[in-house]
Design a protein around this motif. Sequence first.
Motif, PDB file in Angstrom:
ATOM      1  N   PRO A   1     -35.025  -9.638  14.593  1.00 19.75           N
ATOM      2  CA  PRO A   1     -35.290  -8.542  15.534  1.00 19.75           C
ATOM      3  C   PRO A   1     -33.970  -7.876  15.940  1.00 19.75           C
ATOM      4  O   PRO A   1     -32.902  -8.463  15.748  1.00 19.75           O
ATOM      5  CB  PRO A   1     -35.907  -9.242  16.746  1.00 19.75           C
ATOM      6  CG  PRO A   1     -36.187 -10.631  16.339  1.00 19.75           C
ATOM      7  CD  PRO A   1     -35.333 -10.946  15.156  1.00 19.75           C
TER       8      PRO A   1
ATOM      9  N   ASN B   1     -30.614  -9.729  17.746  1.00 17.26           N
ATOM     10  CA  ASN B   1     -30.760 -11.185  17.748  1.00 17.26           C
ATOM     11  C   ASN B   1     -30.365 -11.822  16.412  1.00 17.26           C
ATOM     12  O   ASN B   1     -31.169 -11.923  15.501  1.00 17.26           O
ATOM     13  CB  ASN B   1     -32.206 -11.543  18.104  1.00 17.26           C
ATOM     14  CG  ASN B   1     -32.414 -13.042  18.172  1.00 17.26           C
ATOM     15  OD1 ASN B   1     -31.466 -13.825  18.046  1.00 17.26           O
ATOM     16  ND2 ASN B   1     -33.655 -13.444  18.363  1.00 17.26           N
TER      17      ASN B   1
ATOM     18  N   CYS C   1     -34.742  -2.203  13.811  1.00 19.04           N
ATOM     19  CA  CYS C   1     -36.031  -1.649  14.214  1.00 19.04           C
ATOM     20  C   CYS C   1     -37.081  -1.656  13.113  1.00 19.04           C
ATOM     21  O   CYS C   1     -38.268  -1.531  13.393  1.00 19.04           O
ATOM     22  CB  CYS C   1     -35.831  -0.254  14.803  1.00 19.04           C
ATOM     23  SG  CYS C   1     -35.150  -0.332  16.472  1.00 19.04           S
TER      24      CYS C   1
ATOM     25  N   TYR D   1     -31.187  -3.463  27.058  1.00 21.82           N
ATOM     26  CA  TYR D   1     -31.939  -3.595  25.807  1.00 21.82           C
ATOM     27  C   TYR D   1     -33.334  -3.016  26.010  1.00 21.82           C
ATOM     28  O   TYR D   1     -33.866  -3.027  27.117  1.00 21.82           O
ATOM     29  CB  TYR D   1     -32.080  -5.072  25.427  1.00 21.82           C
ATOM     30  CG  TYR D   1     -30.786  -5.731  24.994  1.00 21.82           C
ATOM     31  CD1 TYR D   1     -30.032  -5.223  23.940  1.00 21.82           C
ATOM     32  CD2 TYR D   1     -30.328  -6.874  25.644  1.00 21.82           C
ATOM     33  CE1 TYR D   1     -28.862  -5.838  23.545  1.00 21.82           C
ATOM     34  CE2 TYR D   1     -29.146  -7.498  25.246  1.00 21.82           C
ATOM     35  CZ  TYR D   1     -28.412  -6.979  24.199  1.00 21.82           C
ATOM     36  OH  TYR D   1     -27.256  -7.578  23.805  1.00 21.82           O
ATOM     37  N   GLY D   2     -33.940  -2.548  24.916  1.00 21.31           N
ATOM     38  CA  GLY D   2     -35.325  -2.090  24.964  1.00 21.31           C
ATOM     39  C   GLY D   2     -35.508  -0.831  25.788  1.00 21.31           C
ATOM     40  O   GLY D   2     -34.539  -0.190  26.206  1.00 21.31           O
TER      41      GLY D   2
ATOM     42  N   ASN E   1     -39.326  -6.499  17.453  1.00 24.85           N
ATOM     43  CA  ASN E   1     -39.345  -7.749  18.207  1.00 24.85           C
ATOM     44  C   ASN E   1     -40.437  -8.696  17.756  1.00 24.85           C
ATOM     45  O   ASN E   1     -40.333  -9.904  17.929  1.00 24.85           O
ATOM     46  CB  ASN E   1     -39.498  -7.461  19.704  1.00 24.85           C
ATOM     47  CG  ASN E   1     -38.148  -7.277  20.362  1.00 24.85           C
ATOM     48  OD1 ASN E   1     -37.110  -7.435  19.716  1.00 24.85           O
ATOM     49  ND2 ASN E   1     -38.156  -6.926  21.623  1.00 24.85           N
ATOM     50  N   LYS E   2     -41.524  -8.114  17.198  1.00 25.80           N
ATOM     51  CA  LYS E   2     -42.594  -8.978  16.674  1.00 25.80           C
ATOM     52  C   LYS E   2     -42.786  -8.621  15.206  1.00 25.80           C
ATOM     53  O   LYS E   2     -43.639  -7.806  14.857  1.00 25.80           O
ATOM     54  CB  LYS E   2     -43.893  -8.749  17.446  1.00 25.80           C
ATOM     55  CG  LYS E   2     -43.811  -9.209  18.887  1.00 25.80           C
ATOM     56  CD  LYS E   2     -45.191  -9.123  19.546  1.00 25.80           C
ATOM     57  CE  LYS E   2     -45.042  -8.995  21.048  1.00 25.80           C
ATOM     58  NZ  LYS E   2     -45.320  -7.634  21.542  1.00 25.80           N
TER      59      LYS E   2
ATOM     60  N   ARG F   1     -40.510  -1.291  19.026  1.00 26.07           N
ATOM     61  CA  ARG F   1     -39.681  -2.139  18.173  1.00 26.07           C
ATOM     62  C   ARG F   1     -38.634  -2.929  18.946  1.00 26.07           C
ATOM     63  O   ARG F   1     -38.194  -3.985  18.516  1.00 26.07           O
ATOM     64  CB  ARG F   1     -39.006  -1.293  17.090  1.00 26.07           C
ATOM     65  CG  ARG F   1     -39.989  -0.612  16.145  1.00 26.07           C
ATOM     66  CD  ARG F   1     -40.846  -1.635  15.407  1.00 26.07           C
ATOM     67  NE  ARG F   1     -41.976  -1.035  14.714  1.00 26.07           N
ATOM     68  CZ  ARG F   1     -41.964  -0.686  13.436  1.00 26.07           C
ATOM     69  NH1 ARG F   1     -40.883  -0.859  12.710  1.00 26.07           N
ATOM     70  NH2 ARG F   1     -43.046  -0.170  12.895  1.00 26.07           N
ATOM     71  N   ARG F   2     -38.176  -2.388  20.076  1.00 22.54           N
ATOM     72  CA  ARG F   2     -37.126  -3.081  20.820  1.00 22.54           C
ATOM     73  C   ARG F   2     -37.625  -3.733  22.105  1.00 22.54           C
ATOM     74  O   ARG F   2     -36.848  -4.320  22.843  1.00 22.54           O
ATOM     75  CB  ARG F   2     -35.967  -2.131  21.137  1.00 22.54           C
ATOM     76  CG  ARG F   2     -35.120  -1.818  19.903  1.00 22.54           C
ATOM     77  CD  ARG F   2     -33.899  -0.984  20.227  1.00 22.54           C
ATOM     78  NE  ARG F   2     -33.113  -0.747  19.036  1.00 22.54           N
ATOM     79  CZ  ARG F   2     -32.025  -1.439  18.695  1.00 22.54           C
ATOM     80  NH1 ARG F   2     -31.571  -2.382  19.476  1.00 22.54           N
ATOM     81  NH2 ARG F   2     -31.391  -1.171  17.581  1.00 22.54           N
ATOM     82  N   GLY F   3     -38.931  -3.592  22.377  1.00 22.72           N
ATOM     83  CA  GLY F   3     -39.505  -4.269  23.539  1.00 22.72           C
ATOM     84  C   GLY F   3     -39.170  -3.580  24.850  1.00 22.72           C
ATOM     85  O   GLY F   3     -38.535  -2.535  24.868  1.00 22.72           O
TER      86      GLY F   3
END
Length: 445
Positions: free
Chosen positions: A103, A106, A81, A153-154, A85-86, A167-169
Amino acid sequence: MKKYYMWVIGCQMNLADANKVAARLEALGYVPTDSERDADVIVLNTCVVRQSAEDKAAGRISSLKSLKKQNPDLVIAVMGCLVGNKPSPKLRERFPHVDVFMPPANPEPLVEFLESRFHERVPEGVSPWEQSLKFQSLEEGGVPVSAYVPIVYGCSHACTYCIIPYRRGPERSRPADEIVREVEDLVAQGVREVTLLGQIVDRYGVDLRREDPSAPDLADLLRMVHDVKGLWRIRFLTSHPSYLDDRILEVVAGLPKVCEHIEVPVQSGDDVVLQNMKRGYTVDDYRRIVEKIRMMVPEASIVTDIIVGFPGETEEQFRHTYELMEELRLDVMHLARYSPRPGTVAARRMPDDVPEEEKWRRFRLLEDLQARISAEKNAGYLGKELVILVERKQKGRWMGRTRNYKLVFFSDDGNWRGKLARVKITWTGPWSMIGKVVGEVSPPA
Ligand code: SAH
């Protein structure tokens, strides 16, 4: 032989993510080491849910600067985190000695980096979801008995204080068949208990059903995982009060492998604070959920999370939380002092106006209350026999948990790792119990 060193903090999701990186690294020919000085690759799996976690992660990354100077070939990868993700370009400026930023969940950026730098290749047939438990085995002195399996997820909920969705979408559920294969694979490695994970685990499948109305929900998925042979226990967390429905509780009550253990955070016992947090339920809604759990699953342990010192939380509003906890007498309270997180609605719009020492005072009051409640609850087990799944040896004693998540220790010369032990309780405290082993229990079919 090339070696990797793994460092993990934060939630259970991070441990599962780390095991996924481990599986990829092992497929590339790396073996785990418990010393970062011996490592060719170091992976740090980070958390930023509160400032204290972020500081710890940043400190750990900075501490590797000198190692990298001594050994420029060392590969340093940072995951989780802190990266998000970006990933922000600022990360590279802040930590120039880091080679790869990944990320959450992944491992591919690291795999691609190693493949292109060392011309290594992940062989065909290694599934992207595979977890390797080897580095954990190194730490625990044997294959972990219990493992974590992310199923969602997310998160798309956007509680005003929480950085996780940023952070995790957005929320993404994994296909059920892939989850079942992952559980089978973990059981084949020696795991006996799995905990299915999601930020809001009881929303499992909501996104899938937008495409395919027949896609499973959490209750269906629990039934599918229940069929995995050699698996003894199933847990799931974290549930959100608004989605914990009868179908799920029926499965907990009815399926023998699904444990009587519900983690359902309330966060605050005051309706105005709950509204400011955008949690989406009232204190009375939460009371009804607890009542329903206790009616349908009388043995259930109920675990909650609470944030003290949320912006604007008055003494009276805090009292409401205290009184709610006094009334409901839950089994475990995870307590946190509010920590403003960059980018969240609360950090942007609500001044962090409860002084640090006041947050601590509220924290300690709740901690003392919980110690009293848990001590009283555990005292009820004195002289009784409980069945625990033994996880590992800790400071010379075997430790395990009951189905409803009570922590029990006992001393014995035998090897109890991964066995079901019947233990007669001889001492109880607020956070754990001690007993004498009286026999082994045969596992479920
Ligand atoms: N998705 C879960 C919990 C994820 S984070 C849920 O919906 O409850 C774990 C816990 O950290 C939260 O339950 C909350 O109590 C705490 N937490 C999250 N953000 C925080 C913040 N900004 N400050 C303090 N505690 C926080």
